[in-house]
Design an enzyme around this catalytic site. Structure first.
Site, PDB file in Angstrom:
ATOM      1  N   CYS A 156      16.493  -7.649  -0.047  1.00 20.14           N
ATOM      2  CA  CYS A 156      16.575  -8.906   0.717  1.00 20.14           C
ATOM      3  C   CYS A 156      17.880  -9.650   0.471  1.00 20.14           C
ATOM      4  O   CYS A 156      18.285 -10.448   1.305  1.00 20.14           O
ATOM      5  CB  CYS A 156      15.372  -9.778   0.416  1.00 20.14           C
ATOM      6  SG  CYS A 156      15.134 -10.051  -1.333  1.00 20.14           S
TER       7      CYS A 156
ATOM      8  N   GLU B  80       0.829  -1.212   0.000  1.00 22.22           N
ATOM      9  CA  GLU B  80       0.000   0.000   0.000  1.00 22.22           C
ATOM     10  C   GLU B  80       0.862   1.259   0.000  1.00 22.22           C
ATOM     11  O   GLU B  80       0.442   2.321  -0.437  1.00 22.22           O
ATOM     12  CB  GLU B  80      -0.918   0.009   1.234  1.00 22.22           C
ATOM     13  CG  GLU B  80      -2.127  -0.922   1.133  1.00 22.22           C
ATOM     14  CD  GLU B  80      -1.763  -2.396   1.101  1.00 22.22           C
ATOM     15  OE1 GLU B  80      -0.709  -2.779   1.627  1.00 22.22           O
ATOM     16  OE2 GLU B  80      -2.543  -3.179   0.506  1.00 22.22           O
TER      17      GLU B  80
ATOM     18  N   GLU C 107       9.117 -16.081  -0.526  1.00 20.85           N
ATOM     19  CA  GLU C 107      10.453 -15.463  -0.574  1.00 20.85           C
ATOM     20  C   GLU C 107      10.520 -14.517   0.615  1.00 20.85           C
ATOM     21  O   GLU C 107       9.891 -13.471   0.617  1.00 20.85           O
ATOM     22  CB  GLU C 107      10.606 -14.735  -1.916  1.00 20.85           C
ATOM     23  CG  GLU C 107      12.060 -14.458  -2.248  1.00 20.85           C
ATOM     24  CD  GLU C 107      12.501 -13.116  -1.725  1.00 20.85           C
ATOM     25  OE1 GLU C 107      13.072 -13.097  -0.604  1.00 20.85           O
ATOM     26  OE2 GLU C 107      12.293 -12.106  -2.392  1.00 20.85           O
TER      27      GLU C 107
END
Ligand code: NAD
Length: 478
Positions: free
Chosen positions: A286, A180, A252
């Site tokens: 990540c 969002e 993931e």
């Protein structure tokens, strides 16, 4: 410098832009200023039901389109992404914060990955089993069905695009809930797929209350596959929900990449590359290198040189062309940085550079170097997701491998050594889905992307990625 206008975000259902129109709204903020850019419409349960019904109907037609034709449409989508790079990149910089040059790079990388998935459509081979001269024994691949996908805010165009493109290449339809906080990049990417010619009902983009949306979509019998990128906490929750319905999942879930640096490397080169990869997107990636284990004979030199690199970085609004590192994406990351750095220094780590917020507006954090950080510090155990270099010296190879493998995480890892036998051993011994040996480039469209252990399961990209959206059927026909 006046910022370009941020377009009003919307829900995208059946190719229609659905606005507030009585729906609740959520503020979208510019992390460089903290200002509200727009109000995002919140999807209602009936919006979701409409998207589900459309995805179910479109699955019948889209899955019947020959794979080579699906691939052609996706290639057109990749071309549109390249043509619209400025508009997509500007949207990303405004709501996520990364510098415009990085946002452009994200869009062109996205287009390359969509191209790869387009080509994979025609390579979803089955096989013929040579068991009988009569009849046929066939193994065939079929699309799994409509997909629900959930993506975070750190790569607002790339992460949605990889899931959408792979689902569509396989013949699936897709409902995606991007973050969002960063809606516009994902919407612009979705428009590229629609304008390229996919059926309007084959792709929907929804936003709102994350838990309501994921529960609603996962509970629907129409949805056959869940794909999530984000934190281990949320991934575990979605895996539990999906398991109740025995739905296929790709998870993931982030990492905490050990980066082992021996004393037989070109240290200046490693420092320059480490700084470039670590401070990219203000550390919010990540597969960013996060725990730097540096051989004790070069540890202090590494700390000194990387600290100089950190100190020299120009931090600022991503729309400013001088900016090398933008803000953190949201105030939660600021709070996390403060907590993790305070904890580390209380436990005896040396704060060499940075360590606090900078500027009096927005979410800017100084590029930070923490040296000699004990393994007990929270930042050695939790994914930092911020612009902090964390170092610890080591002496022994077995010990550094054990420390690298100590955590539940197993997404990316990096190892640097000039000795090829040692480089080979490190590449094999470190427990991770992706290991960069003498490089920080641990991902490319042609390679599988995914983690082991708590970093999740299932792969995206490579020849493996499309398999996640296919079922395997055996047909024995006499
Ligand atoms: P978060 O886990 O709350 O949110 C991550 C994303 O998941 C957001 O886009 C959010 O909309 C979505 N989400 C949250 N709850 C959901 C639900 N019930 N159903 C569906 N989607 C849901 O965390 P955050 O505060 O944004 O980030 C916290 C940590 O998550 C970071 O510090 C980092 O460690 C990790 N993270 C990892 C990645 C990654 O690329 N693997 C991306 C973002 C965050």
């Amino acid at each position: 410098m006046s910022a370009p206008a941020y377009e009003q975000p919307y829900l995208l259902i059946n190719g229609e832009r659905v606005g507030r129109d009585g729906r609740d709204g959520l503020p979208v903020r510019n992390p460089s200023t903290g200002e509200v850019l727009a109000e995002l419409p919140v999807a209602t349960p009936s919006d979701l039901d409409r998207a589900i019904e459309l995805a179910g109907g479109a699955f019948r037609t889209w899955s019947a389109v020959p794979p080579v034709e699906r691939g052609k449409v996706l290639k057109r989508a990749a071309e549109l992404m390249r043509e619209r790079i400025e508009s997509i990149a500007t949207a990303i910089t405004l709501d996520e914060g990364k510098p415009l040059f990085e946002a452009r790079w994200e869009v062109s990388w996205t287009a390359d990955v969509v191209d790869w998935q387009a080509e994979e459509a025609r390579r979803s081979y089955g096989r013929v089993l040579p068991v009988s001269t009569k009849g046929r024994a066939l193994v065939v691949k079929e699309p799994v069905g409509p997909v629900a996908a959930f993506t975070p805010w750190n790569l607002p165009a790339f992460l949605p695009a990889r899931k959408i493109a792979t689902a569509l290449a396989a013949g699936c339809t897709c409902i995606i809930k991007p973050a969002e906080e960063t809606p516009l990049g994902a919407l612009k990417i979705a428009e590229c797929f629609l304008d390229a010619g996919i059926p309007r009902a084959a792709l929907a983009v929804v936003f709102g209350e994350p838990s309501m949306i994921s529960t609603h979509l996962i509970n629907s019998p129409v949805i056959r596959k869940i794909s999530f990128t984000g934190s281990t906490r949320v991934g575990t929750h979605l895996a539990e929900l999906s398991a109740r319905h025995v739905k296929r999942m790709t998870m993931e879930l982030g990492g905490h990449a050990p980066t082992v640096i021996f004393d037989d490397v070109d240290l200046d080169k490693v420092v320059a590359e480490a700084a470039a990869y670590k401070f990219m997107n203000a550390g919010q990636i990540c597969i960013a290198p996060t725990r730097f284990y540096v051989h004790e004979s070069v540890h202090d030199k590494f700390v000194k040189n990387i600290s100089e690199a950190a100190r020299s970085l120009v931090v600022g609004d991503g729309m400013d062309s001088a900016t090398q590192m933008g803000p953190l994406a949201n105030s939660r990351r600021m709070d996390a940085m403060e907590r993790l750095i305070d904890d580390a220094t209380r436990q005896g780590a040396d704060l060499i550079v940075g360590g606090s917020r900078t500027g009096n507006h927005g979410y800017f954090w100084q590029p930070t170097v923490l040296a000699n950080v004990p393994e007990s510090a929270a930042i050695m155990n939790e994914e930092p997701f911020g612009p902090v270099i964390v170092t610890s010296p080591f002496v022994d190879e077995d010990d550094v491998i054990a420390r690298s493998n100590r955590l539940g995480y197993g997404l990316a890892a990096f190892a640097f050594s000039g000795a090829s036998d040692r480089a080979n051993r490190l590449g094999s011994a470190i427990e991770a889905g992706m290991v960069g040996v003498n490089t920080f480039a641990a991902t490319m469209p042609e390679a599988p992307f995914g983690g082991v252990k708590d970093s999740g399961y299932g792969l995206e990209g490579g020849t493996e990625g499309i398999d996640a959206y296919l079922t395997t059927k055996f047909i024995h026909q006499l």
